[in-house]
Motif scaffolding. Structure first.
Motif, PDB file in Angstrom:
ATOM      1  N   LEU A  56       0.834  -1.208   0.000  1.00 17.87           N
ATOM      2  CA  LEU A  56       0.000   0.000   0.000  1.00 17.87           C
ATOM      3  C   LEU A  56       0.866   1.255   0.000  1.00 17.87           C
ATOM      4  CD1 LEU A  56      -2.768  -1.059   2.552  1.00 17.87           C
ATOM      5  CD2 LEU A  56      -2.942  -0.980   0.062  1.00 17.87           C
ATOM      6  N   ASN A  57       1.935   1.254   0.787  1.00 16.57           N
ATOM      7  CA  ASN A  57       2.832   2.411   0.822  1.00 16.57           C
ATOM      8  C   ASN A  57       3.523   2.620  -0.523  1.00 16.57           C
ATOM      9  OD1 ASN A  57       2.226   2.938   3.494  1.00 16.57           O
ATOM     10  ND2 ASN A  57       3.953   1.767   4.279  1.00 16.57           N
ATOM     11  N   ALA A  58       3.949   1.540  -1.152  1.00 15.71           N
ATOM     12  CA  ALA A  58       4.601   1.647  -2.461  1.00 15.71           C
ATOM     13  C   ALA A  58       3.636   2.213  -3.499  1.00 15.71           C
ATOM     14  CB  ALA A  58       5.124   0.277  -2.902  1.00 15.71           C
ATOM     15  N   ILE A  59       2.403   1.744  -3.469  1.00 13.10           N
ATOM     16  CA  ILE A  59       1.393   2.239  -4.414  1.00 13.10           C
ATOM     17  C   ILE A  59       1.135   3.722  -4.170  1.00 13.10           C
ATOM     18  CG2 ILE A  59      -1.032   2.069  -5.113  1.00 13.10           C
ATOM     19  CD1 ILE A  59      -0.848  -0.954  -4.410  1.00 13.10           C
ATOM     20  N   GLU A  60       1.015   4.106  -2.900  1.00 10.06           N
ATOM     21  CA  GLU A  60       0.751   5.512  -2.567  1.00 10.06           C
ATOM     22  C   GLU A  60       1.897   6.418  -3.018  1.00 10.06           C
ATOM     23  OE1 GLU A  60      -1.922   7.231  -1.423  1.00 10.06           O
ATOM     24  OE2 GLU A  60      -2.889   5.318  -1.860  1.00 10.06           O
ATOM     25  N   ARG A  61       3.134   5.998  -2.781  1.00 15.85           N
ATOM     26  CA  ARG A  61       4.278   6.827  -3.205  1.00 15.85           C
ATOM     27  C   ARG A  61       4.332   6.966  -4.721  1.00 15.85           C
ATOM     28  NH1 ARG A  61       6.636   4.565   1.359  1.00 15.85           N
ATOM     29  NH2 ARG A  61       7.403   2.730   0.274  1.00 15.85           N
ATOM     30  N   LEU A  62       4.084   5.865  -5.436  1.00 12.88           N
ATOM     31  CA  LEU A  62       4.099   5.910  -6.893  1.00 12.88           C
ATOM     32  C   LEU A  62       2.965   6.791  -7.412  1.00 12.88           C
ATOM     33  CD1 LEU A  62       5.437   4.931  -9.469  1.00 12.88           C
ATOM     34  CD2 LEU A  62       4.060   2.848  -9.329  1.00 12.88           C
ATOM     35  N   THR A  63       1.794   6.678  -6.821  1.00 12.91           N
ATOM     36  CA  THR A  63       0.657   7.512  -7.215  1.00 12.91           C
ATOM     37  C   THR A  63       0.958   8.990  -6.974  1.00 12.91           C
ATOM     38  OG1 THR A  63      -0.881   5.712  -6.699  1.00 12.91           O
ATOM     39  CG2 THR A  63      -1.816   7.920  -6.857  1.00 12.91           C
ATOM     40  N   ALA A  64       1.578   9.295  -5.836  1.00 18.17           N
ATOM     41  CA  ALA A  64       1.913  10.686  -5.514  1.00 18.17           C
ATOM     42  C   ALA A  64       2.908  11.249  -6.533  1.00 18.17           C
ATOM     43  CB  ALA A  64       2.483  10.776  -4.107  1.00 18.17           C
ATOM     44  N   THR A  65       3.899  10.454  -6.918  1.00 21.90           N
ATOM     45  CA  THR A  65       4.882  10.898  -7.917  1.00 21.90           C
ATOM     46  C   THR A  65       4.209  11.176  -9.251  1.00 21.90           C
ATOM     47  OG1 THR A  65       6.653   9.626  -6.858  1.00 21.90           O
ATOM     48  CG2 THR A  65       6.991  10.230  -9.155  1.00 21.90           C
ATOM     49  N   ILE A  66       3.351  10.266  -9.682  1.00 18.38           N
ATOM     50  CA  ILE A  66       2.669  10.424 -10.968  1.00 18.38           C
ATOM     51  C   ILE A  66       1.725  11.626 -10.933  1.00 18.38           C
ATOM     52  CG2 ILE A  66       0.969   9.324 -12.490  1.00 18.38           C
ATOM     53  CD1 ILE A  66       2.410   6.653 -11.748  1.00 18.38           C
ATOM     54  N   ASP A  67       1.006  11.791  -9.829  1.00 14.61           N
ATOM     55  CA  ASP A  67       0.106  12.945  -9.702  1.00 14.61           C
ATOM     56  C   ASP A  67       0.878  14.261  -9.698  1.00 14.61           C
ATOM     57  OD1 ASP A  67      -2.162  11.370  -9.678  1.00 14.61           O
ATOM     58  OD2 ASP A  67      -2.358  11.362  -7.485  1.00 14.61           O
ATOM     59  N   GLU A  68       2.036  14.274  -9.045  1.00 11.53           N
ATOM     60  CA  GLU A  68       2.857  15.500  -9.019  1.00 11.53           C
ATOM     61  C   GLU A  68       3.310  15.875 -10.429  1.00 11.53           C
ATOM     62  OE1 GLU A  68       7.097  17.097  -7.165  1.00 11.53           O
ATOM     63  OE2 GLU A  68       6.248  15.215  -6.418  1.00 11.53           O
ATOM     64  N   ALA A 113      -8.258  -1.330  -4.265  1.00 13.57           N
ATOM     65  CA  ALA A 113      -8.707   0.070  -4.309  1.00 13.57           C
ATOM     66  C   ALA A 113      -7.536   1.006  -4.616  1.00 13.57           C
ATOM     67  CB  ALA A 113      -9.351   0.454  -2.981  1.00 13.57           C
ATOM     68  N   HIS A 114      -6.384   0.760  -4.007  1.00 15.93           N
ATOM     69  CA  HIS A 114      -5.209   1.602  -4.255  1.00 15.93           C
ATOM     70  C   HIS A 114      -4.686   1.412  -5.679  1.00 15.93           C
ATOM     71  CE1 HIS A 114      -5.244   2.184   0.072  1.00 15.93           C
ATOM     72  NE2 HIS A 114      -4.334   3.135  -0.080  1.00 15.93           N
ATOM     73  N   LEU A 115      -4.714   0.177  -6.182  1.00 17.93           N
ATOM     74  CA  LEU A 115      -4.278  -0.065  -7.558  1.00 17.93           C
ATOM     75  C   LEU A 115      -5.227   0.587  -8.565  1.00 17.93           C
ATOM     76  CD1 LEU A 115      -3.082  -3.785  -7.421  1.00 17.93           C
ATOM     77  CD2 LEU A 115      -1.668  -1.747  -7.768  1.00 17.93           C
ATOM     78  N   THR A 116      -6.511   0.617  -8.251  1.00 20.42           N
ATOM     79  CA  THR A 116      -7.490   1.289  -9.122  1.00 20.42           C
ATOM     80  C   THR A 116      -7.200   2.787  -9.181  1.00 20.42           C
ATOM     81  OG1 THR A 116      -9.143  -0.382  -8.567  1.00 20.42           O
ATOM     82  CG2 THR A 116      -9.953   1.690  -9.493  1.00 20.42           C
ATOM     83  N   ARG A 117      -6.879   3.367  -8.027  1.00 13.64           N
ATOM     84  CA  ARG A 117      -6.534   4.790  -7.987  1.00 13.64           C
ATOM     85  C   ARG A 117      -5.236   5.055  -8.763  1.00 13.64           C
ATOM     86  NH1 ARG A 117      -3.859   8.040  -3.884  1.00 13.64           N
ATOM     87  NH2 ARG A 117      -4.249  10.195  -4.425  1.00 13.64           N
ATOM     88  N   LEU A 118      -4.255   4.143  -8.633  1.00 12.09           N
ATOM     89  CA  LEU A 118      -2.995   4.278  -9.371  1.00 12.09           C
ATOM     90  C   LEU A 118      -3.267   4.228 -10.869  1.00 12.09           C
ATOM     91  CD1 LEU A 118       0.107   4.375  -9.611  1.00 12.09           C
ATOM     92  CD2 LEU A 118       0.105   1.886  -9.305  1.00 12.09           C
ATOM     93  N   ASN A 125      -2.078  10.869 -16.322  1.00  8.76           N
ATOM     94  CA  ASN A 125      -0.695  11.221 -16.628  1.00  8.76           C
ATOM     95  C   ASN A 125      -0.389  10.967 -18.100  1.00  8.76           C
ATOM     96  OD1 ASN A 125       2.430  10.059 -16.618  1.00  8.76           O
ATOM     97  ND2 ASN A 125       2.128  11.881 -15.355  1.00  8.76           N
ATOM     98  N   GLN A 126      -0.876   9.843 -18.612  1.00  7.54           N
ATOM     99  CA  GLN A 126      -0.651   9.522 -20.019  1.00  7.54           C
ATOM    100  C   GLN A 126      -1.269  10.582 -20.928  1.00  7.54           C
ATOM    101  OE1 GLN A 126      -2.448   5.870 -21.325  1.00  7.54           O
ATOM    102  NE2 GLN A 126      -1.332   5.859 -23.262  1.00  7.54           N
ATOM    103  N   ALA A 127      -2.472  11.037 -20.604  1.00  6.56           N
ATOM    104  CA  ALA A 127      -3.142  12.060 -21.408  1.00  6.56           C
ATOM    105  C   ALA A 127      -2.357  13.377 -21.374  1.00  6.56           C
ATOM    106  CB  ALA A 127      -4.567  12.277 -20.910  1.00  6.56           C
ATOM    107  N   ALA A 128      -1.855  13.754 -20.195  1.00  8.00           N
ATOM    108  CA  ALA A 128      -1.080  14.997 -20.075  1.00  8.00           C
ATOM    109  C   ALA A 128       0.238  14.886 -20.835  1.00  8.00           C
ATOM    110  CB  ALA A 128      -0.821  15.312 -18.605  1.00  8.00           C
TER     111      ALA A 128
END
Length: 165
Positions: A56-68, A113-118, A125-128
């Motif tokens: 869960l922590n790994a998914i959250e960190r990766l999601t945060a990086t991609i969102d940033e 749920a976390h993977l769905t959010r990722l 990110n791909q669209a941007a």
């Protein structure tokens, strides 16, 4: 208790549980009950080690990086693509390692749920990135056309320098 004492007591413990020990004194011949107990022990150990929370922590960190990165692209800010690429690669490696630890462990619904959010973050990110790449292609095509027009003397053009047909 040291390791040698534990190894000497292991066959006695297994025999007390109804598990037979092979004749060479080597690996025990495990019963179905012992295999089930072993699997349960692995599940408990995985939960105790926090493998699900590591995932869960790994998914959250990766999601945060991609969102940033996506936020910077959408906000038309300067983006250090090398830095983000390195961070995303590191996050993917961390996620892969965490997921390997959870193999064979009962799957936690929070991970889904976390993977769905990722995945949603990755689509955004791909669209941007695609929009940014398309803009770069357009600008480079304009620059290439301008350079070509400046270097051309009109000799091989259809209209020629003076507009002759």
């Amino acid at each position: 208790m040291n390791r040698n004492e534990e190894q000497k007591e292991a066959p006695e413990i297994l025999e007390a549980q109804g598990t037979t020990v092979s004749e060479g004194g080597g690996l025990p011949a495990l019963s179905q009950q012992a295999l089930t107990a072993l699997t349960d022990a692995q599940n408990i150990a995985a939960q105790w080690l926090g493998t699900n929370s590591n995932t869960l922590n790994a998914i959250e960190r990766l999601t945060a990086t991609i969102d940033e990165e996506t936020d910077k692209l959408e906000g038309r800010m300067q983006v250090d693509f090398d830095s983000f690429s390195e961070r995303k690669n590191r996050g993917l490696l961390e996620l892969t390692r965490a997921m390997r630890l959870t193999q064979g462990v009962e799957f936690d619904s929070r991970v889904v749920a976390h993977l769905t959010r990722l995945r949603a973050s990755l689509v955004r990110n791909q669209a941007a990135l695609q929009m940014h790449l398309d803009a770069v292609r357009e600008v480079s095509a304009i620059i290439a056309r301008s350079i070509q027009e400046v270097e051309s003397d009109g000799t091989y053009s259809l209209m020629g320098q003076a507009g002759c047909k």
